[in-house]
Design a protein around this motif. Sequence first.
Motif, PDB file in Angstrom:
ATOM      1  N   ARG A 267      30.272  98.289  58.676  1.00 24.19           N
ATOM      2  CA  ARG A 267      31.708  98.082  58.587  1.00 24.19           C
ATOM      3  C   ARG A 267      32.079  97.430  57.254  1.00 24.19           C
ATOM      4  NH1 ARG A 267      35.006 100.732  61.153  1.00 24.19           N
ATOM      5  NH2 ARG A 267      34.154 101.498  63.091  1.00 24.19           N
ATOM      6  N   GLN A 268      33.139  97.951  56.624  1.00 25.52           N
ATOM      7  CA  GLN A 268      33.618  97.412  55.367  1.00 25.52           C
ATOM      8  C   GLN A 268      34.719  96.391  55.630  1.00 25.52           C
ATOM      9  OE1 GLN A 268      31.805  98.741  52.632  1.00 25.52           O
ATOM     10  NE2 GLN A 268      30.764  99.547  54.440  1.00 25.52           N
ATOM     11  N   GLN A 269      35.035  95.598  54.643  1.00 26.21           N
ATOM     12  CA  GLN A 269      36.132  94.639  54.784  1.00 26.21           C
ATOM     13  C   GLN A 269      37.458  95.391  54.885  1.00 26.21           C
ATOM     14  OE1 GLN A 269      36.157  91.260  55.155  1.00 26.21           O
ATOM     15  NE2 GLN A 269      33.922  91.426  55.316  1.00 26.21           N
ATOM     16  N   PRO A 270      38.353  94.957  55.779  1.00 19.64           N
ATOM     17  CA  PRO A 270      39.652  95.647  55.911  1.00 19.64           C
ATOM     18  C   PRO A 270      40.416  95.639  54.586  1.00 19.64           C
ATOM     19  CG  PRO A 270      39.300  94.110  57.739  1.00 19.64           C
ATOM     20  CD  PRO A 270      38.220  93.843  56.735  1.00 19.64           C
ATOM     21  N   THR A 271      41.004  96.769  54.258  1.00 20.54           N
ATOM     22  CA  THR A 271      41.822  96.866  53.051  1.00 20.54           C
ATOM     23  C   THR A 271      43.193  96.270  53.312  1.00 20.54           C
ATOM     24  OG1 THR A 271      42.675  99.051  53.656  1.00 20.54           O
ATOM     25  CG2 THR A 271      40.590  98.976  52.427  1.00 20.54           C
ATOM     26  N   ASP A 272      43.956  96.057  52.256  1.00 20.23           N
ATOM     27  CA  ASP A 272      45.318  95.521  52.416  1.00 20.23           C
ATOM     28  C   ASP A 272      46.180  96.481  53.243  1.00 20.23           C
ATOM     29  OD1 ASP A 272      44.627  93.326  50.906  1.00 20.23           O
ATOM     30  OD2 ASP A 272      45.395  94.155  49.020  1.00 20.23           O
ATOM     31  N   GLU A 273      45.966  97.774  53.043  1.00 19.44           N
ATOM     32  CA  GLU A 273      46.728  98.771  53.809  1.00 19.44           C
ATOM     33  C   GLU A 273      46.379  98.709  55.292  1.00 19.44           C
ATOM     34  OE1 GLU A 273      47.429 103.633  53.929  1.00 19.44           O
ATOM     35  OE2 GLU A 273      46.201 102.714  52.361  1.00 19.44           O
ATOM     36  N   GLU A 274      45.090  98.531  55.610  1.00 20.47           N
ATOM     37  CA  GLU A 274      44.671  98.438  57.006  1.00 20.47           C
ATOM     38  C   GLU A 274      45.204  97.166  57.651  1.00 20.47           C
ATOM     39  OE1 GLU A 274      40.440 100.899  56.697  1.00 20.47           O
ATOM     40  OE2 GLU A 274      40.510  98.744  56.286  1.00 20.47           O
TER      41      GLU A 274
ATOM     42  N   ALA B 177      47.957  95.626  56.763  1.00 19.28           N
ATOM     43  CA  ALA B 177      49.413  95.765  56.879  1.00 19.28           C
ATOM     44  C   ALA B 177      49.823  96.680  58.022  1.00 19.28           C
ATOM     45  CB  ALA B 177      49.982  96.289  55.562  1.00 19.28           C
ATOM     46  N   SER B 178      48.911  97.572  58.470  1.00 23.80           N
ATOM     47  CA  SER B 178      49.256  98.504  59.545  1.00 23.80           C
ATOM     48  C   SER B 178      49.493  97.791  60.866  1.00 23.80           C
ATOM     49  CB  SER B 178      48.138  99.535  59.715  1.00 23.80           C
ATOM     50  OG  SER B 178      46.977  98.939  60.277  1.00 23.80           O
ATOM     51  N   GLY B 179      48.889  96.612  61.038  1.00 25.48           N
ATOM     52  CA  GLY B 179      49.049  95.872  62.282  1.00 25.48           C
ATOM     53  C   GLY B 179      48.258  96.450  63.438  1.00 25.48           C
ATOM     54  N   ARG B 180      47.450  97.475  63.195  1.00 27.29           N
ATOM     55  CA  ARG B 180      46.681  98.119  64.248  1.00 27.29           C
ATOM     56  C   ARG B 180      45.256  97.573  64.282  1.00 27.29           C
ATOM     57  NH1 ARG B 180      49.468 102.538  66.151  1.00 27.29           N
ATOM     58  NH2 ARG B 180      51.177 103.257  64.843  1.00 27.29           N
ATOM     59  N   THR B 181      44.624  97.756  65.429  1.00 29.35           N
ATOM     60  CA  THR B 181      43.232  97.365  65.576  1.00 29.35           C
ATOM     61  C   THR B 181      42.348  98.613  65.606  1.00 29.35           C
ATOM     62  OG1 THR B 181      43.564  97.261  67.974  1.00 29.35           O
ATOM     63  CG2 THR B 181      43.737  95.192  66.737  1.00 29.35           C
ATOM     64  N   LEU B 182      41.025  98.414  65.632  1.00 34.35           N
ATOM     65  CA  LEU B 182      40.084  99.504  65.412  1.00 34.35           C
ATOM     66  C   LEU B 182      40.192 100.621  66.448  1.00 34.35           C
ATOM     67  CD1 LEU B 182      37.702 100.629  63.796  1.00 34.35           C
ATOM     68  CD2 LEU B 182      36.172  99.277  65.249  1.00 34.35           C
ATOM     69  N   PHE B 183      40.418 100.283  67.699  1.00 31.30           N
ATOM     70  CA  PHE B 183      40.381 101.285  68.754  1.00 31.30           C
ATOM     71  C   PHE B 183      41.768 101.786  69.150  1.00 31.30           C
ATOM     72  CE2 PHE B 183      36.388  99.060  68.910  1.00 31.30           C
ATOM     73  CZ  PHE B 183      35.466 100.083  69.088  1.00 31.30           C
ATOM     74  N   GLU B 184      42.784 101.399  68.394  1.00 36.64           N
ATOM     75  CA  GLU B 184      44.119 101.955  68.587  1.00 36.64           C
ATOM     76  C   GLU B 184      44.232 103.289  67.855  1.00 36.64           C
ATOM     77  OE1 GLU B 184      47.772  99.346  68.628  1.00 36.64           O
ATOM     78  OE2 GLU B 184      46.373  98.007  67.606  1.00 36.64           O
ATOM     79  N   ALA B 185      45.328 103.992  68.124  1.00 38.10           N
ATOM     80  CA  ALA B 185      45.593 105.249  67.434  1.00 38.10           C
ATOM     81  C   ALA B 185      45.980 104.978  65.985  1.00 38.10           C
ATOM     82  CB  ALA B 185      46.715 106.008  68.139  1.00 38.10           C
ATOM     83  N   ASP B 186      45.727 105.963  65.115  1.00 37.04           N
ATOM     84  CA  ASP B 186      46.101 105.830  63.711  1.00 37.04           C
ATOM     85  C   ASP B 186      47.618 105.829  63.527  1.00 37.04           C
ATOM     86  OD1 ASP B 186      43.448 105.755  62.770  1.00 37.04           O
ATOM     87  OD2 ASP B 186      43.307 107.925  62.941  1.00 37.04           O
ATOM     88  N   SER B 187      48.323 106.505  64.421  1.00 34.18           N
ATOM     89  CA  SER B 187      49.784 106.536  64.399  1.00 34.18           C
ATOM     90  C   SER B 187      50.267 106.796  65.820  1.00 34.18           C
ATOM     91  CB  SER B 187      50.290 107.629  63.446  1.00 34.18           C
ATOM     92  OG  SER B 187      49.843 108.908  63.868  1.00 34.18           O
ATOM     93  N   ASP B 188      51.578 106.748  66.021  1.00 32.95           N
ATOM     94  CA  ASP B 188      52.123 106.860  67.370  1.00 32.95           C
ATOM     95  C   ASP B 188      51.864 108.216  68.017  1.00 32.95           C
ATOM     96  OD1 ASP B 188      53.047 104.282  67.276  1.00 32.95           O
ATOM     97  OD2 ASP B 188      55.043 104.831  66.570  1.00 32.95           O
ATOM     98  N   ASP B 189      51.637 109.247  67.215  1.00 32.57           N
ATOM     99  CA  ASP B 189      51.461 110.586  67.778  1.00 32.57           C
ATOM    100  C   ASP B 189      50.013 111.071  67.707  1.00 32.57           C
ATOM    101  OD1 ASP B 189      51.384 110.772  65.066  1.00 32.57           O
ATOM    102  OD2 ASP B 189      52.708 112.514  64.894  1.00 32.57           O
TER     103      ASP B 189
END
Length: 375
Positions: free
Chosen positions: A159-166, A168-180
């Motif tokens: 596992r790499q260190q979370p990026t600023d974009e990751e 800022a997304s507010g999501r966790t690893l096992f959530e969906a990448d987007s709502d759809d």
Amino acid sequence: MKKTLVLSAAAMMLAGAAFAKESTLIDFTLLDADITVKMSDNDAGDKPNENKRTVMDYSIAAGATYSQEQKDLMKTSLFIEEWEVELNSSARNVGSLALSQVKAAPVRDNAKVPFAGKKVMGVRVVFPSLAANANAKIVPPFSIPAYEPLSTADDNGDRQQPTDEEKASGRTLFEADSDDTPAYGVVKNVGTIKSIAATTLGMNFPHGLYVLLGDVDGNHRRYFMGYLGFDGWKTLTWNNPEYISEVRTREVRVYPIYPRGLPFVKFEGFQITRDAAHVGDDFIGYFKDVKIIYDKAELTTERDIADEDLWGIVTKKEKARQNAEMTKFGNKQVNRYIERSKMATEESFTSSLTEGSASNAQSNGGQTTAADDAK
């Protein structure tokens, strides 16, 4: 009729009626192996054996007696073949434990389903032949963490260190990448569940199917989806009998908006039940995905003050839960790593009669030949 309790923030009385939505809780076609991770000192294969998106490092739970090289091997993921079959006491015996397993099942390219050519979850359960109620749970290799930070993994499963974009997304690893898009076992901001659907391939078995879910409060529930006595693909559905569509007849409870953690549900597996009156022995089943329709617990509107940036209360709570989740699942996986490292790798005996003939016993079916006796 008992009124449904709607989890909501202040002034969210219409959340259930206006913001109910559908989400894919887990899609097994996304959990095929796509990276090769060495799992023990005896592992020399190069066949993909883990799922890159969901790979987890459990060496955090290992003691100081392990070297860094050993800790680097302590990884697992939600790859379909890492899932387990847990039999109840009535169904548990040496044969059933050895033969009950989960496999990645390829769907034919010309199958008349949208996921043709992909792999779904295939399950074999060996139930006892005697007349006794029995059941089996198909569970992930670890309890899916709800608070694991979103990050990418390299081709070695690190596992790499979370990026600023990751971040800022507010999501966790096992959530969906987007709502759809499908989730990997966790859906957040879930209030009242209206319906659950499971896509499965029936083979005329009379057994019952349950979906197992957990929530933010540590509750574990099972939902009866129906019986598997049909042939072909089918979507089995559970509808909440206490769901109230009319807002004015609901019992609405108001909770503080901050710092209450965001409610979620996570997938904890399937349960197959076999009645004593039915035939035992092998059960074969296939599963594609699980979906939910639910009311949002909170409206995700932008607030004038960034509460969490100021107080950091939720971050602290979630970090503590994350550490607890990792430690719990890590202890179990470390014990399995030790057992895997101790397993015998030899397939046959080395011959004491001929130098360099390690495979003689295997090739001769364990029987000595006249030539061996002559020597």
